[in-house]
Design a protein around this motif. Structure first.
Motif, PDB file in Angstrom:
ATOM      1  N   LYS A 143      38.405  15.992 -26.115  1.00 33.29           N
ATOM      2  CA  LYS A 143      38.253  15.081 -27.241  1.00 33.29           C
ATOM      3  C   LYS A 143      36.803  14.624 -27.378  1.00 33.29           C
ATOM      4  CE  LYS A 143      42.957  13.432 -26.498  1.00 33.29           C
ATOM      5  NZ  LYS A 143      43.503  14.360 -27.498  1.00 33.29           N
ATOM      6  N   LYS A 144      36.470  14.163 -28.548  1.00 26.06           N
ATOM      7  CA  LYS A 144      35.198  13.507 -28.763  1.00 26.06           C
ATOM      8  C   LYS A 144      35.375  12.025 -28.435  1.00 26.06           C
ATOM      9  CE  LYS A 144      32.878  17.081 -30.198  1.00 26.06           C
ATOM     10  NZ  LYS A 144      31.796  17.654 -29.370  1.00 26.06           N
ATOM     11  N   VAL A 145      34.549  11.529 -27.539  1.00 29.08           N
ATOM     12  CA  VAL A 145      34.718  10.170 -27.042  1.00 29.08           C
ATOM     13  C   VAL A 145      33.466   9.368 -27.352  1.00 29.08           C
ATOM     14  CG1 VAL A 145      35.248   8.728 -25.047  1.00 29.08           C
ATOM     15  CG2 VAL A 145      36.186  11.045 -25.189  1.00 29.08           C
ATOM     16  N   VAL A 146      33.646   8.242 -28.031  1.00 30.48           N
ATOM     17  CA  VAL A 146      32.562   7.318 -28.354  1.00 30.48           C
ATOM     18  C   VAL A 146      32.674   6.124 -27.410  1.00 30.48           C
ATOM     19  CG1 VAL A 146      31.529   5.839 -30.113  1.00 30.48           C
ATOM     20  CG2 VAL A 146      32.579   8.020 -30.773  1.00 30.48           C
ATOM     21  N   LEU A 147      31.586   5.785 -26.745  1.00 31.25           N
ATOM     22  CA  LEU A 147      31.527   4.598 -25.888  1.00 31.25           C
ATOM     23  C   LEU A 147      30.564   3.616 -26.539  1.00 31.25           C
ATOM     24  CD1 LEU A 147      32.238   3.052 -23.317  1.00 31.25           C
ATOM     25  CD2 LEU A 147      30.419   4.313 -22.140  1.00 31.25           C
ATOM     26  N   ILE A 163      32.047  11.590 -22.082  1.00 31.54           N
ATOM     27  CA  ILE A 163      31.612  10.773 -23.215  1.00 31.54           C
ATOM     28  C   ILE A 163      30.727  11.619 -24.122  1.00 31.54           C
ATOM     29  CG2 ILE A 163      30.415   8.670 -23.921  1.00 31.54           C
ATOM     30  CD1 ILE A 163      32.999   8.211 -22.300  1.00 31.54           C
ATOM     31  N   SER A 164      30.988  11.573 -25.421  1.00 32.22           N
ATOM     32  CA  SER A 164      30.253  12.388 -26.393  1.00 32.22           C
ATOM     33  C   SER A 164      29.120  11.630 -27.076  1.00 32.22           C
ATOM     34  CB  SER A 164      31.214  12.909 -27.470  1.00 32.22           C
ATOM     35  OG  SER A 164      32.363  13.494 -26.918  1.00 32.22           O
ATOM     36  N   PHE A 165      29.345  10.339 -27.350  1.00 37.42           N
ATOM     37  CA  PHE A 165      28.360   9.531 -28.058  1.00 37.42           C
ATOM     38  C   PHE A 165      28.330   8.126 -27.456  1.00 37.42           C
ATOM     39  CE2 PHE A 165      30.073  12.553 -31.119  1.00 37.42           C
ATOM     40  CZ  PHE A 165      28.938  13.094 -31.699  1.00 37.42           C
ATOM     41  N   LEU A 166      27.119   7.575 -27.340  1.00 35.57           N
ATOM     42  CA  LEU A 166      26.944   6.164 -27.030  1.00 35.57           C
ATOM     43  C   LEU A 166      26.531   5.442 -28.306  1.00 35.57           C
ATOM     44  CD1 LEU A 166      24.902   6.421 -23.688  1.00 35.57           C
ATOM     45  CD2 LEU A 166      27.357   6.019 -23.938  1.00 35.57           C
ATOM     46  N   VAL A 167      27.152   4.303 -28.572  1.00 33.84           N
ATOM     47  CA  VAL A 167      26.783   3.459 -29.711  1.00 33.84           C
ATOM     48  C   VAL A 167      26.307   2.140 -29.128  1.00 33.84           C
ATOM     49  CG1 VAL A 167      27.612   2.264 -31.767  1.00 33.84           C
ATOM     50  CG2 VAL A 167      28.398   4.585 -31.277  1.00 33.84           C
TER      51      VAL A 167
END
Length: 258
Positions: free
Chosen positions: A191-195, A212-216
């Motif tokens: 899955k694509k995981v946004v943290l 984890i795919s993206f950090l915001v």
């Protein structure tokens, strides 16, 4: 999953090791607000941290904790990331963000808008303002949060049962504070995981090994944090602070993506 033998606990340990090997800093000021926390170090670094949802727990401090927090340096505060006490955790998460701030070259938040492409996005204990924001994007979202009720809102404990139908998962620092990351980890593969921060130190290679795919994260490097500090100290949530710019940081080396 990671260099520590494939366990979620290994992720916690590596985050701690990386923070403790970074440059220390002397505490200039500490704010524990209703919706966020903030730390400013005397060398100019600053960070925004997380508090438990609702924020009320941080309003019941322990006097011995307060004295210890004010005498601590940045690394001493960061050691408290595993503390079960909300007051200590709020201070620790802000210190961790100050020790390892995100760089300035992140992408605009809107760069995420088209990516799910209609796939279901599962939000685990999200900030309510974030939920509304993503609904405005017309994302197909399900919310897993014990403290809320509403359409497509489910108890947090049911998240693992529903993640198979989601192509995307949106997490916050709360999953580390409550240790729910342990139960979610087996379901994140592929899955694509946004943290999303606040309270997340910028350690992309470590998070990448956990899938984890993206950090915001809020941008703090090269900026003056005084306005954001006042906002958080006044009870505001970091997500709606007009003086914080939220940026997206794609993560490489996603060890569990498949």
């Amino acid at each position: 999953m990671d260099r520590k033998g494939g366990t979620a606990m290994g992720l916690y340990e590596e985050i701690q090791e990386r923070l403790l090997s970074a440059r220390d800093g002397e505490l200039e000021s500490l704010v524990l607000g209703w919706k966020g926390s903030a730390v400013v170090l005397k060398d100019g670094r600053w960070g925004i941290g997380a508090v438990p949802p609702g924020g009320g727990a941080t309003l019941s401090p322990r006097e011995d904790h307060t004295r210890r927090l004010l005498l601590s340096g940045a690394k001493d505060l960061a050691k408290l990331l595993v503390s079960p006490y909300p007051q200590e955790y709020a201070a620790a998460s802000a210190a961790a963000a100050a020790i390892a701030p995100a760089p300035e070259e992140g992408l605009p938040l809107e760069s995420l808008l088209p990516l799910p492409g209609g796939e279901r996005v599962s939000l685990v204990t999200p900030d309510p303002w974030v939920t509304d924001f993503l609904r405005d994007w017309n994302w197909n979202i399900s919310v897993f949060d014990d403290g809320r009720r509403g359409l497509n809102v489910f108890p947090e404990w049911t998240a693992s049962q529903h993640l198979n139908s989601s192509g995307w998962v949106w997490l916050t620092a709360e999953v580390f504070r409550t240790r729910s990351f342990f139960s979610l980890l087996p379901f994140l593969s592929g899955k694509k995981v946004v943290l999303q921060g606040p309270g997340i130190p910028f350690l992309p290679d470590v998070y990448g090994q956990a899938g984890i795919s993206f950090l915001v994260l809020p941008e703090t490097s090269g900026t003056d944090g005084s306005a954001a500090m006042r906002y958080v100290a006044s009870g505001g949530t970091p997500w709606t602070c007009p003086d914080l710019r939220w940026r997206v940081h794609p993560v490489s080396g996603q060890g569990r993506q498949g």
